[in-house]
Design an enzyme around this catalytic site. Structure first.
Site, PDB file in Angstrom:
ATOM      1  N   ILE A  51       0.695  -1.050  -0.049  1.00 28.98           N
ATOM      2  CA  ILE A  51       0.049   0.139  -0.130  1.00 28.98           C
ATOM      3  C   ILE A  51       0.979   1.423   0.128  1.00 28.98           C
ATOM      4  O   ILE A  51       0.651   2.273  -0.452  1.00 28.98           O
ATOM      5  CB  ILE A  51      -1.020  -0.046   1.176  1.00 28.98           C
ATOM      6  N   GLY A  54       7.400   3.624   2.439  1.00 33.59           N
ATOM      7  CA  GLY A  54       8.219   4.630   3.173  1.00 33.59           C
ATOM      8  C   GLY A  54       9.651   4.502   3.340  1.00 33.59           C
ATOM      9  O   GLY A  54       9.912   3.244   2.969  1.00 33.59           O
ATOM     10  N   LYS A  55      10.115   5.338   3.962  1.00 28.12           N
ATOM     11  CA  LYS A  55      11.791   5.180   4.171  1.00 28.12           C
ATOM     12  C   LYS A  55      11.864   4.040   5.373  1.00 28.12           C
ATOM     13  O   LYS A  55      12.868   3.338   5.246  1.00 28.12           O
ATOM     14  CB  LYS A  55      12.315   6.464   4.383  1.00 28.12           C
ATOM     15  N   ALA A  57       9.476   2.276   6.655  1.00 31.44           N
ATOM     16  CA  ALA A  57       8.209   0.980   7.164  1.00 31.44           C
ATOM     17  C   ALA A  57       7.568   1.098   5.634  1.00 31.44           C
ATOM     18  O   ALA A  57       7.422   1.794   4.807  1.00 31.44           O
ATOM     19  CB  ALA A  57       7.079   1.502   8.128  1.00 31.44           C
ATOM     20  N   GLU A 143      -6.201  -3.212  11.719  1.00 28.13           N
ATOM     21  CA  GLU A 143      -7.471  -2.884  10.851  1.00 28.13           C
ATOM     22  C   GLU A 143      -6.883  -2.299   9.706  1.00 28.13           C
ATOM     23  O   GLU A 143      -6.191  -1.124   9.521  1.00 28.13           O
ATOM     24  CB  GLU A 143      -8.216  -2.362  11.576  1.00 28.13           C
ATOM     25  N   ASP A 191       3.473  13.405  15.609  1.00 26.13           N
ATOM     26  CA  ASP A 191       3.762  13.701  14.244  1.00 26.13           C
ATOM     27  C   ASP A 191       2.491  13.845  13.509  1.00 26.13           C
ATOM     28  O   ASP A 191       2.152  13.378  12.404  1.00 26.13           O
ATOM     29  CB  ASP A 191       4.414  12.298  13.485  1.00 26.13           C
ATOM     30  N   ASN A 196      -1.046  12.334   8.108  1.00 24.48           N
ATOM     31  CA  ASN A 196      -1.237  11.190   9.047  1.00 24.48           C
ATOM     32  C   ASN A 196      -2.717  11.024   9.558  1.00 24.48           C
ATOM     33  O   ASN A 196      -2.726  10.580  10.667  1.00 24.48           O
ATOM     34  CB  ASN A 196      -0.254  11.285  10.064  1.00 24.48           C
ATOM     35  N   ASP A 209      -0.146   6.236  12.178  1.00 30.38           N
ATOM     36  CA  ASP A 209       1.460   6.529  12.277  1.00 30.38           C
ATOM     37  C   ASP A 209       1.435   7.093  13.729  1.00 30.38           C
ATOM     38  O   ASP A 209       2.068   8.152  13.927  1.00 30.38           O
ATOM     39  CB  ASP A 209       1.587   7.642  11.139  1.00 30.38           C
TER      40      ASP A 209
HETATM   41  N1  LIG Z   1      -4.370   0.957   8.687  1.00 25.90           N
HETATM   42  C1  LIG Z   1      -4.068   1.238   7.345  1.00 25.90           C
HETATM   43  N2  LIG Z   1      -5.226   0.943   6.612  1.00 25.90           N
HETATM   44  C2  LIG Z   1      -4.976   1.531   5.336  1.00 25.90           C
HETATM   45  N3  LIG Z   1      -4.015   2.175   4.692  1.00 25.90           N
HETATM   46  C3  LIG Z   1      -2.786   2.597   5.812  1.00 25.90           C
HETATM   47  C4  LIG Z   1      -3.062   2.168   6.942  1.00 25.90           C
HETATM   48  N4  LIG Z   1      -1.993   2.603   7.769  1.00 25.90           N
HETATM   49  C5  LIG Z   1      -1.156   3.136   6.694  1.00 25.90           C
HETATM   50  N5  LIG Z   1      -1.792   3.379   5.680  1.00 25.90           N
HETATM   51  C6  LIG Z   1      -1.276   3.733   4.646  1.00 25.90           C
HETATM   52  O1  LIG Z   1       0.284   3.634   4.591  1.00 25.90           O
HETATM   53  C7  LIG Z   1       0.739   5.134   4.500  1.00 25.90           C
HETATM   54  C8  LIG Z   1       2.090   5.011   5.432  1.00 25.90           C
HETATM   55  O2  LIG Z   1       1.642   4.648   6.807  1.00 25.90           O
HETATM   56  P1  LIG Z   1       2.177   5.268   7.970  1.00 25.90           P
HETATM   57  O3  LIG Z   1       1.895   4.716   9.253  1.00 25.90           O
HETATM   58  O4  LIG Z   1       1.967   6.926   7.901  1.00 25.90           O
HETATM   59  O5  LIG Z   1       3.819   5.110   7.959  1.00 25.90           O
HETATM   60  P2  LIG Z   1       5.015   6.038   7.493  1.00 25.90           P
HETATM   61  O6  LIG Z   1       4.400   7.479   7.324  1.00 25.90           O
HETATM   62  O7  LIG Z   1       5.879   6.210   8.562  1.00 25.90           O
HETATM   63  O8  LIG Z   1       5.661   5.565   6.201  1.00 25.90           O
HETATM   64  C9  LIG Z   1      -0.326   6.015   5.045  1.00 25.90           C
HETATM   65  O9  LIG Z   1      -0.138   7.187   4.437  1.00 25.90           O
HETATM   66  C10 LIG Z   1      -1.363   5.381   4.344  1.00 25.90           C
HETATM   67  O10 LIG Z   1      -1.862   5.702   3.037  1.00 25.90           O
HETATM   68 MG   LIG Z   2       2.741   8.673   7.902  1.00 28.01          MG
END
Ligand SMILES: Nc1ncnc2c1ncn2[C@@H]1O[C@H](COP(=O)(O)OP(=O)(O)O)[C@@H](O)[C@H]1O
Ligand SMILES: [Mg+2]
Length: 267
Positions: A51, A54-55, A57, A143, A191, A196, A209
């Protein structure tokens, strides 16, 4: 595991095979073993496409044995940069007193666990966050926020498509969420921004996040709270152009619960 993967149509088998080749390319053996272990424990049935990459995760869409969609956040075994960045949020948080943050792998496991604990604490007091399901090593299962395999958009991505009323609703609900996080979960997101926050149809925000969220007793908690509120305020006031309350008033409102915990928790 091979049995699990060889079920279903030929097409699905090919997809799974491709996925696992990808997963094995991207992740170290320990991470792949962790995903297998989660399948063995029947937390995950299958892992689909990525989906978000990121850097620090990657997020994958996965399915449970009940066919519920899940989001799987996998922390990458990362660089010294990561270590420098995260230590600030762990050191100083009373919940991590005396915890040996050790080597990089340990630190990442701790970071994933921290996100899980923060999610759980927020979820339990009714903050709109993805429901936490499991955490093992560097893999967090929660979820999935979306439908039919498609995630809902981020506030940053969707705000232009929302009506004024919907935007006002998102804003008001967000301030409520910040208050719940601070007053009931006793945490600060740290953050928070339009990047987020996901938005469900009808303008319902979901906060994501939360790995860096800290206890309100953390020495930088107030600084992080001000920054979070500043980000939300700036976004709605300057970018969206919504008439929102004064920044200082929002901050005051959020902080007003300090010392009146009992009253708030009965709301
Ligand atoms: N529970 C979730 N369900 C659906 N999409 C998600 C979920 N958590 C994160 N995402 C998607 O993944 C992206 C990155 O997740 P995030 O937790 O913000 O990690 P990071 O910003 O550290 O890479 C989010 O911007 C969102 O688009
Ligand atoms: Mg994020």
């Amino acid at each position: 595991m091979t049995n699990e993967l060889s079920k279903g149509s030929r097409e699905r088998r090919i997809k799974d095979k491709d996925l696992f080749e990808t997963v094995e390319e991207v992740f170290d053996t320990k991470t792949v073993m962790t995903i297998y272990e989660l399948m063995k424990r029947r937390v995950l049935r299958r892992v689909n496409g990525v989906i978000s990459a990121g850097k620090e995760a990657r997020i994958y869409l996965a399915y449970s044995f009940n066919k519920d969609p899940l989001a799987v956040k996998i922390y990458l075994t990362s660089t010294a940069e990561f270590r420098k960045g995260v230590v600030k949020y762990i050191a100083g948080d009373p919940r991590f007193n005396g915890v040996n943050i050790g080597g990089i792998r340990r630190l990442i496991y701790l970071w994933a666990k921290k996100e899980f604990r923060n999610l759980k604490r927020m979820y339990e007091v009714g903050v709109r966050v993805p429901k936490p399901i499991a955490v093992l090593n560097n893999v967090l299962v929660m979820e999935f926020i979306g439908e039919e395999g498609l995630r809902y958009p981020l506030l940053k991505e969707v705000w232009k498509e929302l009506s004024r009323e919907e935007l006002l609703k998102v804003y008001e609900l967000l301030i409520e969420e910040i208050k719940k996080i601070y007053c009931l979960a006793k945490l600060v997101h740290a953050d928070l921004s339009e990047f987020n926050v996901m938005v469900k149809p009808g303008g319902v925000p979901v906060i994501i996040d939360v790995s860096q969220s800290v206890s309100i007793d953390h020495p930088y908690a107030e600084e992080f709270l001000v920054r979070d509120i500043r980000n939300i305020y700036d976004f709605f006031y300057s970018e969206v152009g919504l008439e929102v309350a004064d920044f200082k008033d929002i901050l005051k409102e959020v902080r007003s619960c300090r010392g009146v915990k009992e009253d708030l928790s009965q709301e």
